[in-house]
Structure formats: structure tokens, C-alpha cells
Design a protein around this motif. Structure first.
Motif, PDB file in Angstrom:
ATOM      1  N   GLN A  49      26.130  37.570  42.691  1.00  0.00           N
ATOM      2  CA  GLN A  49      26.704  38.883  42.373  1.00  0.00           C
ATOM      3  C   GLN A  49      27.868  39.195  43.311  1.00  0.00           C
ATOM      4  N   GLU A  52      30.859  37.051  42.341  1.00  0.00           N
ATOM      5  CA  GLU A  52      31.489  37.526  41.107  1.00  0.00           C
ATOM      6  C   GLU A  52      32.320  38.776  41.371  1.00  0.00           C
ATOM      7  N   GLU A  53      31.807  39.682  42.192  1.00  0.00           N
ATOM      8  CA  GLU A  53      32.567  40.884  42.544  1.00  0.00           C
ATOM      9  C   GLU A  53      33.823  40.525  43.331  1.00  0.00           C
ATOM     10  N   VAL A  55      35.524  37.685  43.152  1.00  0.00           N
ATOM     11  CA  VAL A  55      36.479  37.069  42.228  1.00  0.00           C
ATOM     12  C   VAL A  55      37.171  38.140  41.393  1.00  0.00           C
ATOM     13  N   SER A  56      36.395  39.103  40.849  1.00  0.00           N
ATOM     14  CA  SER A  56      37.045  40.123  40.022  1.00  0.00           C
ATOM     15  C   SER A  56      37.982  41.001  40.832  1.00  0.00           C
ATOM     16  N   SER A  57      37.636  41.293  42.086  1.00  0.00           N
ATOM     17  CA  SER A  57      38.562  42.097  42.893  1.00  0.00           C
ATOM     18  C   SER A  57      39.838  41.320  43.192  1.00  0.00           C
ATOM     19  N   ARG A  58      39.707  40.025  43.415  1.00  0.00           N
ATOM     20  CA  ARG A  58      40.909  39.197  43.646  1.00  0.00           C
ATOM     21  C   ARG A  58      41.750  39.101  42.380  1.00  0.00           C
ATOM     22  N   GLU A  59      41.094  38.988  41.222  1.00  0.00           N
ATOM     23  CA  GLU A  59      41.841  38.928  39.971  1.00  0.00           C
ATOM     24  C   GLU A  59      42.596  40.234  39.731  1.00  0.00           C
ATOM     25  N   ARG A  60      41.973  41.371  40.043  1.00  0.00           N
ATOM     26  CA  ARG A  60      42.658  42.667  39.901  1.00  0.00           C
ATOM     27  C   ARG A  60      43.860  42.737  40.841  1.00  0.00           C
ATOM     28  N   CYS A  63      46.703  40.694  39.404  1.00  0.00           N
ATOM     29  CA  CYS A  63      47.365  41.404  38.299  1.00  0.00           C
ATOM     30  C   CYS A  63      48.279  42.505  38.830  1.00  0.00           C
ATOM     31  N   SER A  80      49.407  32.132  33.756  1.00  0.00           N
ATOM     32  CA  SER A  80      48.574  31.588  34.838  1.00  0.00           C
ATOM     33  C   SER A  80      48.531  30.055  34.818  1.00  0.00           C
TER      34      SER A  80
END
Length: 84
Positions: A49, A52-53, A55-60, A63, A80
Motif C-alpha cells: 500500500q 502504491e501510494e 508511485v501515484s504521488s510520483r506520477e502526479r 504530470c 512517456s
């Protein structure tokens, strides 16, 4: 007479060497093993968990930086798969 030997000032008795196996209740041992497995799975779930959090914060963040780059330089967003 006793079969004991005196070696280095200590009395040694003949017989098996090492530690004798402890008489542990098999049910208690199995329950400890199950509990340990439950705790391991819970730690693994929390670790995934967290990752995953992360990774999503890095993806945001990526962007947001792409949008900022586009705003400042007026370029098209970079796909990408072409960023190699």
C-alpha cells in the motif's frame, strides 16, 4: 566408579552432546507459526500500500511538472514512451 572426566578443572559427563530438544506442545507451535504468517502478510500488505501510494504521488508530480514545462516552453506534452 563414576565415568566423569575432569578436563580443565571442569567435570565432564559422557553422553550426548549439545542441546536436548525442548518438549514444545505441537498445537502451540503451529498456532505461533500461523500467527507469525498472519503478521507477515499484514506487513506485506502495508508495504505494498505504501509503495502504491508513493508511485501515484510520483506520477502526479511528473504530470504537474510536464504541465509546468509545457506552460513555460510552449511545447507539446512528451509521450512517456519517447522519454528514453
Amino acid at each position: 566408579m563414576d565415568d566423569s572426566k575432569v578436563v580443565g578443572g571442569k567435570v565432564k559427563k559422557p553422553g550426548k552432546r549439545g542441546r536436548k530438544p525442548a518438549k514444545i506442545d505441537l498445537k502451540a507451535k503451529l498456532e505461533r507459526s500461523r500467527q507469525s504468517a498472519r503478521e507477515c502478510r499484514a506487513r506485506k500488505k502495508l508495504r505494498y500500500q505504501y509503495l502504491e501510494e508513493l508511485v501515484s504521488s510520483r506520477e502526479r508530480a511528473i504530470c504537474a511538472l510536464r504541465e509546468e514545462l509545457e506552460m513555460w516552453w510552449g511545447i507539446e506534452p512528451v509521450a512517456s514512451d519517447t522519454m528514453r
